[in-house]
Design a protein around this motif. Sequence first.
Motif, mmCIF file in Angstrom:
data_model
loop_
_atom_site.group_PDB
_atom_site.id
_atom_site.type_symbol
_atom_site.label_atom_id
_atom_site.label_comp_id
_atom_site.label_asym_id
_atom_site.label_seq_id
_atom_site.Cartn_x
_atom_site.Cartn_y
_atom_site.Cartn_z
ATOM 1 N N GLU A 13 0.839 -1.188 0.000
ATOM 2 C CA GLU A 13 0.000 0.000 0.000
ATOM 3 C C GLU A 13 0.880 1.246 0.000
ATOM 4 N N GLN A 69 -1.948 -3.393 7.686
ATOM 5 C CA GLN A 69 -0.902 -3.372 6.662
ATOM 6 C C GLN A 69 0.081 -4.517 6.864
ATOM 7 N N TRP A 110 -11.597 -7.950 3.365
ATOM 8 C CA TRP A 110 -11.081 -6.887 2.513
ATOM 9 C C TRP A 110 -9.565 -6.906 2.458
ATOM 10 N N ARG A 111 -9.043 -6.432 1.359
ATOM 11 C CA ARG A 111 -7.589 -6.324 1.216
ATOM 12 C C ARG A 111 -7.150 -4.868 1.135
ATOM 13 N N SER A 112 -7.836 -4.040 1.865
ATOM 14 C CA SER A 112 -7.498 -2.623 1.958
ATOM 15 C C SER A 112 -7.374 -2.264 3.434
#
Length: 139
Positions: A13, A69, A110-112
């Motif tokens: 990210e 993260q 979710w991957r955020s």
Amino acid sequence: MPVPVPVPAGATEPRALTALYVTALIGGLVGAGLIYMVMFNEFSESELVTITPLWFFPIVFGLYGFVSQRLLGRIASGRAGTLGEAARMTIDVAGHWAALVLFPFLVLKWRSSLLVSLAAALFWAVLLWLFFTAVFPSL
């Protein structure tokens, strides 16, 4: 010994998100320190309850963003397949008490990190509201 799998391009990210999480976490900790160590006598009990979200939510948002993260990094490196799997790896190391804190990671897919940290902050907002409406008045 397993060979580390390189992180695919684009899997990490933006650094700006990490900076946002660290800033929120530090800001919340500084705010709590100022309120409870420097300005404590200037507030009534009800005012302290009212301003709790001003320091609590930046801490929660920053902490969950930072942790998510790291967990998403485990997925990107191939050490875990899902966010829940990555969280369970942490629970195995830290102990079952860590499941209380890592609960949002166990149920979210979710991957955020931004979405995960916002959802975790909402989760803790509900718990804080329940505490202040149901438990705190009876203390």
